[in-house]
Design an enzyme around this catalytic site. Structure first.
Site, PDB file in Angstrom:
ATOM      1  N   HIS A 113      37.404 -29.481 -21.468  1.00 27.42           N
ATOM      2  CA  HIS A 113      36.133 -28.773 -21.498  1.00 27.42           C
ATOM      3  C   HIS A 113      35.046 -29.541 -22.258  1.00 27.42           C
ATOM      4  CE1 HIS A 113      33.842 -24.795 -22.129  1.00 27.42           C
ATOM      5  NE2 HIS A 113      33.973 -24.945 -20.818  1.00 27.42           N
ATOM      6  N   LYS A 115      31.921 -31.921 -23.316  1.00 29.53           N
ATOM      7  CA  LYS A 115      30.657 -32.415 -22.768  1.00 29.53           C
ATOM      8  C   LYS A 115      30.157 -33.472 -23.740  1.00 29.53           C
ATOM      9  CE  LYS A 115      30.892 -28.080 -20.909  1.00 29.53           C
ATOM     10  NZ  LYS A 115      31.820 -27.026 -21.350  1.00 29.53           N
ATOM     11  N   ASP A 120      26.565 -47.278 -25.967  1.00 30.83           N
ATOM     12  CA  ASP A 120      26.491 -48.509 -26.758  1.00 30.83           C
ATOM     13  C   ASP A 120      26.893 -48.310 -28.213  1.00 30.83           C
ATOM     14  OD1 ASP A 120      25.724 -49.923 -24.538  1.00 30.83           O
ATOM     15  OD2 ASP A 120      23.580 -49.910 -25.019  1.00 30.83           O
ATOM     16  N   HIS A 296      25.024 -19.380 -21.952  1.00 35.94           N
ATOM     17  CA  HIS A 296      26.130 -20.336 -21.925  1.00 35.94           C
ATOM     18  C   HIS A 296      26.299 -21.021 -23.274  1.00 35.94           C
ATOM     19  CE1 HIS A 296      28.435 -23.863 -20.146  1.00 35.94           C
ATOM     20  NE2 HIS A 296      29.019 -22.824 -19.574  1.00 35.94           N
ATOM     21  N   LYS A 298      27.137 -22.098 -27.192  1.00 36.02           N
ATOM     22  CA  LYS A 298      28.278 -22.101 -28.111  1.00 36.02           C
ATOM     23  C   LYS A 298      27.764 -22.640 -29.448  1.00 36.02           C
ATOM     24  CE  LYS A 298      29.967 -23.438 -23.786  1.00 36.02           C
ATOM     25  NZ  LYS A 298      29.996 -22.137 -23.181  1.00 36.02           N
ATOM     26  N   ASP A 303      23.671 -19.223 -43.251  1.00 37.95           N
ATOM     27  CA  ASP A 303      22.887 -19.407 -44.477  1.00 37.95           C
ATOM     28  C   ASP A 303      21.904 -20.578 -44.406  1.00 37.95           C
ATOM     29  OD1 ASP A 303      24.080 -17.236 -45.665  1.00 37.95           O
ATOM     30  OD2 ASP A 303      25.491 -18.418 -46.866  1.00 37.95           O
TER      31      ASP A 303
END
Length: 402
Positions: A113, A115, A120, A296, A298, A303
């Site tokens: 999952h 991404k 470089d 979508h 996450k 604080d």
């Protein structure tokens, strides 16, 4: 927790495809040495073809290009899409190729999952944004609301070492894990003298040595919270301990705000999450539903000093089955900026969920139903892990159908 905190990073928040794609495509197209890309979803659409062009540019520049896609999330890439990449020297592989039964994809569990992109060894990208047009507003009401980060600084070396090790497959043996971790520590030590900039850590989740790392970072931040916890999460159904930590934080006076889906891309997931609302609201947690389009995200802020952006949802599949990767940041400026962006969503497009007052009979039924569903879902990953003991495969596209 084995993740290593490193100072001296520049972390830039990127919101939705409009903010993410131009930056990542430009960086890839200008690569001169190496591109490492891992993604759950890559489609042959407008966005996928823009990535395709950037990868071909990098290969034409002489860069070594590695692309790892998930076989279930990216099941139908045509030869017209993959063959030009292979001809250009792009090393294109699929994690656990999709299996079908009567045309339906059946091997949903234990997915890659991530991404992630590293260019470089100087710039990295991480978050929840895939390569498909549904991350752009032009897609319409079903366009996703999501976030990613661009990273510059010492943390890039850790992400690069992690992705390089995945060239052999992201489900390594213990010996390979030791080599991977040593490489990540060596890269971290190269720039140890840098002290300014954001302090950040790269945190992964796998089914070997890092099963709970992301959840443990969340729980540590929640337990230490003094004023505010703000979590925006697409698929929210965490374990008992994280729920307990949130309830305890609210009861000791911390303002706890959860931003959940109100216009879901998967209705059954929202219905499962709603089973938790009464339990949370009763403890003082404020639950907000984002109603403009599918959420979508996450991400989380605690604080105004701790924040995370990544691929991991707070649900059974992300916390117990999938391979995930998050960037965790200790930086006031970044945390405040992320908080302000989430609060803008809350002010414009969220509704506060009120605590229902059902009849006694209905209340008892809701309690029984919630108990059964909650514990069934929490044990679901354990059952699946026991049943699916065979290690996942990584295959090179062009050599074997994915």
């Amino acid at each position: 927790m084995n993740s290593r905190w490193l100072p001296g990073n520049r972390i830039t928040l990127l919101e939705n495809g409009e903010g993410y794609y131009p930056r990542v495509f430009e960086a890839i197209a200008q690569a001169r040495e190496e591109v490492l890309l891992e993604t759950f979803i890559l489609f042959d659409d407008k966005v996928g073809r823009q990535l395709h062009a950037a990868l071909l540019s990098a290969a034409a520049n002489g860069a070594t290009v590695h692309v790892l896609i998930d076989g279930w999330g990216s099941p139908d890439l045509p030869t017209s899409f993959t063959q030009p990449l292979l001809d250009a020297g792009v090393r294109l592989r699929a994690f656990e190729p999709v299996r079908r039964l009567f045309g339906a994809r059946v091997n949903l569990l234990r997915r890659m999952h991530h991404k992630l992109v590293v260019v470089d060894g100087e710039r990295a990208f991480a978050g929840g944004i895939n390569y498909s047009i549904d991350h752009l507003a032009e897609h319409g009401p079903q366009a996703k609301q999501d976030y990613a980060v661009e990273v510059e600084g010492p943390l890039v070396g850790q992400i690069q070492a992690f992705c390089r090790a995945n060239v052999e497959g992201p489900q390594p043996s213990r010996r390979t894990w030791l080599k991977r971790w040593r490489a990540m520590r060596e890269r971290a030590g190269e720039e140890r003298e840098v002290t300014d900039g954001a302090v950040a850590a790269f945190v992964m989740r796998d089914n070997h040595l890092h099963r709970n790392d992301i959840e443990r970072h969340y729980r540590a931040a929640i337990r230490s919270a003094q004023k505010r916890i703000l979590i925006a999460n697409a698929y929210f159904f965490p374990g008992y301990r994280l729920l307990r930590d949130l309830r305890r934080a609210a009861r000791r006076g911390v303002q706890v705000d959860l931003v959940m889906q109100g216009q879901p891309d998967m209705v059954w997931v929202m219905r499962a999450t709603e089973l938790l609302y009464r339990h949370l609201i009763r403890a003082g947690v404020r639950v907000h539903q984002y109603t403009e389009r599918p959420l979508h995200a996450k991400v989380a802020v605690v604080d105004d000093r701790w924040a995370t952006v990544g691929s991991s949802n707070l649900d059974p599949t992300s916390l117990s089955l999938n391979l995930e990767a998050n960037v965790v940041v200790r930086d006031e400026a970044f945390a405040i900026h992320l908080r302000e962006r989430i609060e803008a969503l809350m002010a414009a497009h969220c509704t506060l969920v009120e605590r229902p007052v059902p009849s006694k009979l209905r209340s008892a039924w809701i309690g029984v139903r919630s108990f059964v569903v909650f514990h069934a879902l929490r044990r679901f990953p354990i059952w699946m892990q026991r049943m699916a003991s065979k290690p996942p495969r990584v295959v090179a596209l062009g050599d074997e159908a994915a």
